[in-house]
Design a protein around this motif. Structure first.
Motif, PDB file in Angstrom:
ATOM      1  N   SER A   1      38.181  51.786  33.641  1.00  0.00           N
ATOM      2  CA  SER A   1      38.573  51.931  32.238  1.00  0.00           C
ATOM      3  C   SER A   1      38.350  50.606  31.524  1.00  0.00           C
ATOM      4  O   SER A   1      38.707  49.543  32.040  1.00  0.00           O
ATOM      5  CB  SER A   1      40.039  52.345  32.129  1.00  0.00           C
ATOM      6  OG  SER A   1      40.242  53.627  32.690  1.00  0.00           O
ATOM      7  N   VAL A   2      37.752  50.665  30.354  1.00  0.00           N
ATOM      8  CA  VAL A   2      37.456  49.451  29.593  1.00  0.00           C
ATOM      9  C   VAL A   2      37.976  49.615  28.172  1.00  0.00           C
ATOM     10  O   VAL A   2      38.189  50.730  27.696  1.00  0.00           O
ATOM     11  CB  VAL A   2      35.939  49.153  29.563  1.00  0.00           C
ATOM     12  CG1 VAL A   2      35.399  48.955  30.956  1.00  0.00           C
ATOM     13  CG2 VAL A   2      35.179  50.268  28.836  1.00  0.00           C
ATOM     14  N   VAL A   3      38.166  48.493  27.521  1.00  0.00           N
ATOM     15  CA  VAL A   3      38.522  48.523  26.101  1.00  0.00           C
ATOM     16  C   VAL A   3      37.278  48.924  25.325  1.00  0.00           C
ATOM     17  O   VAL A   3      36.258  48.229  25.364  1.00  0.00           O
ATOM     18  CB  VAL A   3      39.038  47.151  25.629  1.00  0.00           C
ATOM     19  CG1 VAL A   3      39.307  47.181  24.129  1.00  0.00           C
ATOM     20  CG2 VAL A   3      40.297  46.773  26.387  1.00  0.00           C
ATOM     21  N   GLY A   4      37.340  50.066  24.679  1.00  0.00           N
ATOM     22  CA  GLY A   4      36.219  50.550  23.896  1.00  0.00           C
ATOM     23  C   GLY A   4      36.437  50.256  22.425  1.00  0.00           C
ATOM     24  O   GLY A   4      37.211  49.370  22.060  1.00  0.00           O
ATOM     25  N   GLN A   5      35.761  50.986  21.599  1.00  0.00           N
ATOM     26  CA  GLN A   5      35.879  50.761  20.169  1.00  0.00           C
ATOM     27  C   GLN A   5      35.472  51.996  19.393  1.00  0.00           C
ATOM     28  O   GLN A   5      34.632  52.773  19.835  1.00  0.00           O
ATOM     29  CB  GLN A   5      34.997  49.586  19.752  1.00  0.00           C
ATOM     30  CG  GLN A   5      33.525  49.755  20.145  1.00  0.00           C
ATOM     31  CD  GLN A   5      32.706  48.515  19.851  1.00  0.00           C
ATOM     32  OE1 GLN A   5      32.627  48.078  18.715  1.00  0.00           O
ATOM     33  NE2 GLN A   5      32.080  47.952  20.884  1.00  0.00           N
TER      34      GLN A   5
ATOM     35  N   ASP B   1      25.628  49.474  31.776  1.00  0.00           N
ATOM     36  CA  ASP B   1      25.660  49.675  33.223  1.00  0.00           C
ATOM     37  C   ASP B   1      27.098  49.935  33.692  1.00  0.00           C
ATOM     38  O   ASP B   1      27.527  49.419  34.729  1.00  0.00           O
ATOM     39  CB  ASP B   1      25.069  48.473  33.955  1.00  0.00           C
ATOM     40  CG  ASP B   1      25.761  47.170  33.557  1.00  0.00           C
ATOM     41  OD1 ASP B   1      26.572  47.183  32.602  1.00  0.00           O
ATOM     42  OD2 ASP B   1      25.490  46.136  34.201  1.00  0.00           O
ATOM     43  N   ALA B   2      27.830  50.740  32.934  1.00  0.00           N
ATOM     44  CA  ALA B   2      29.254  50.970  33.208  1.00  0.00           C
ATOM     45  C   ALA B   2      29.487  51.474  34.628  1.00  0.00           C
ATOM     46  O   ALA B   2      28.759  52.334  35.131  1.00  0.00           O
ATOM     47  CB  ALA B   2      29.808  51.975  32.214  1.00  0.00           C
TER      48      ALA B   2
ATOM     49  N   ARG C   1      29.615  61.297  31.667  1.00  0.00           N
ATOM     50  CA  ARG C   1      30.871  61.954  31.308  1.00  0.00           C
ATOM     51  C   ARG C   1      31.874  60.849  30.974  1.00  0.00           C
ATOM     52  O   ARG C   1      32.138  59.979  31.791  1.00  0.00           O
ATOM     53  CB  ARG C   1      31.390  62.836  32.439  1.00  0.00           C
ATOM     54  CG  ARG C   1      32.699  63.562  32.085  1.00  0.00           C
ATOM     55  CD  ARG C   1      33.082  64.569  33.149  1.00  0.00           C
ATOM     56  NE  ARG C   1      32.127  65.666  33.213  1.00  0.00           N
ATOM     57  CZ  ARG C   1      32.231  66.691  34.059  1.00  0.00           C
ATOM     58  NH1 ARG C   1      33.249  66.745  34.915  1.00  0.00           N
ATOM     59  NH2 ARG C   1      31.321  67.647  34.056  1.00  0.00           N
ATOM     60  N   LEU C   2      32.404  60.900  29.766  1.00  0.00           N
ATOM     61  CA  LEU C   2      33.288  59.863  29.274  1.00  0.00           C
ATOM     62  C   LEU C   2      34.655  60.434  28.920  1.00  0.00           C
ATOM     63  O   LEU C   2      34.749  61.499  28.296  1.00  0.00           O
ATOM     64  CB  LEU C   2      32.693  59.204  28.019  1.00  0.00           C
ATOM     65  CG  LEU C   2      31.366  58.470  28.194  1.00  0.00           C
ATOM     66  CD1 LEU C   2      30.795  58.065  26.851  1.00  0.00           C
ATOM     67  CD2 LEU C   2      31.552  57.240  29.080  1.00  0.00           C
ATOM     68  N   LYS C   3      35.695  59.719  29.321  1.00  0.00           N
ATOM     69  CA  LYS C   3      37.048  60.046  28.887  1.00  0.00           C
ATOM     70  C   LYS C   3      37.481  58.989  27.888  1.00  0.00           C
ATOM     71  O   LYS C   3      37.367  57.781  28.154  1.00  0.00           O
ATOM     72  CB  LYS C   3      38.020  60.103  30.060  1.00  0.00           C
ATOM     73  CG  LYS C   3      39.426  60.518  29.633  1.00  0.00           C
ATOM     74  CD  LYS C   3      40.326  60.840  30.814  1.00  0.00           C
ATOM     75  CE  LYS C   3      41.667  61.389  30.328  1.00  0.00           C
ATOM     76  NZ  LYS C   3      42.539  61.792  31.463  1.00  0.00           N
TER      77      LYS C   3
END
Length: 287
Positions: free
Chosen positions: A219-223, A213-214, A7-9
């Motif tokens: 919260s990370v900088v995505g793209q 392996d999040a 599940r991703l926000k």
């Protein structure tokens, strides 16, 4: 819960700055994920500043569009899309010998059905060198699916991912000649190679969580990301930039012939020059 699901926000903010006050602007945002077989959208909203009434529709390619007009003077336009999506892993994968054969792709039924996805576009058109490369791979592979996988591998071996080396107007030939580019360029290259040997192919726009392996809750900088799909009796999704099948880290926003069909934000306006566009994507794995 399905094994292998995430599940991703996603929070995606973009917009334009202008050299002075803009009198009015007319805009389209393609930043909302789709409900489909391998992803379920639990939340999706788009916020606009300056405040404007928005309306949503699906475009010709099935991408959700948020359209809005701003008629108050503004020197900055900001669009923020916030979504929560349940994703699945790659699922059942075709082997290299699976899928329809070359004769099936040459038949009139395939050509009529996928006509628009077999034609070159400004960003996917090839030169003589690339056409020859595609034909040599085709001749050496027993099935279209095997050829598609081989072309993905060849492009990944030859073209280095290098952030900031190209722009959204860069075409496949330019990226190939300089042997570096971003995910959009690599995807345009693969799409062009596939189409030139008769494999229907489409460009996919979306998001990618950068960490296999999040950690849950970080919260990370995505793209914003791009990958490809090709048709060999069924659509197969593959990420040629990373050399992996599309899975739980990928979130689909839209599909089309190339980037020009699925830009996150575009519009027209009356006023002074555009001085820049900012983009910020944050992705959090919730489970």
């Amino acid at each position: 819960m399905t094994v292998g699901s995430w599940r991703l926000k996603i929070r995606h903010q973009t917009g334009f700055s202008y050299a002075g006050a803009v009198a009015s602007s007319y805009n389209e945002a393609r930043m909302s994920p789709r409900n489909e077989a391998r992803q379920a959208v639990l939340e999706a909203r788009v916020e606009v500043w300056p405040s404007a009434r928005t309306y949503r529709y699906e475009d010709y390619w099935g991408t959700v569009v948020t359209a809005f007009d701003v008629h108050s003077a503004h020197d900055t336009l900001r669009v923020t899309a916030i979504s929560t999506v349940e994703t699945l892993g790659p699922g059942d994968q075709l082997t290299a010998t699976d899928g329809v054969g070359w004769a099936d792709l040459r038949g009139p039924e395939c050509a009529d059905r996928w006509y628009e996805l077999l034609l070159p576009t400004p960003r996917t058109a090839l030169d003589e060198e690339l056409t020859g490369l595609a034909e040599s791979v085709r001749a050496a592979r027993p099935t279209p699916h095997a050829a598609a996988l081989a072309l993905c591998e060849q492009v990944r071996d030859e073209v280095a991912y290098a952030s900031g080396t190209t722009g959204v107007q860069t075409d496949a030939v330019h990226a190939w000649r300089q042997r570096k580019g971003v995910c959009q360029d690599i995807s345009h290259l693969v799409v062009g190679l596939l189409r030139t040997i008769g494999i229907p192919a489409r460009y996919v726009s979306g998001y990618l969580h950068p960490a296999p392996d999040a950690t849950i809750g970080d919260s990370v900088v995505g793209q914003s990301h791009a990958w490809v799909e090709w048709w060999v009796g069924r659509w197969t999704a593959f990420d040629p930039t990373n050399g992996i099948p599309v899975g739980e880290r990928h979130v689909v926003v839209g599909r089309g012939r190339e980037y020009g069909d699925v830009p996150p934000l575009k519009g027209v306006y009356a006023g002074p020059a555009n001085t820049g566009q900012g983009v910020e994507v944050t992705i959090t794995r919730l489970r």
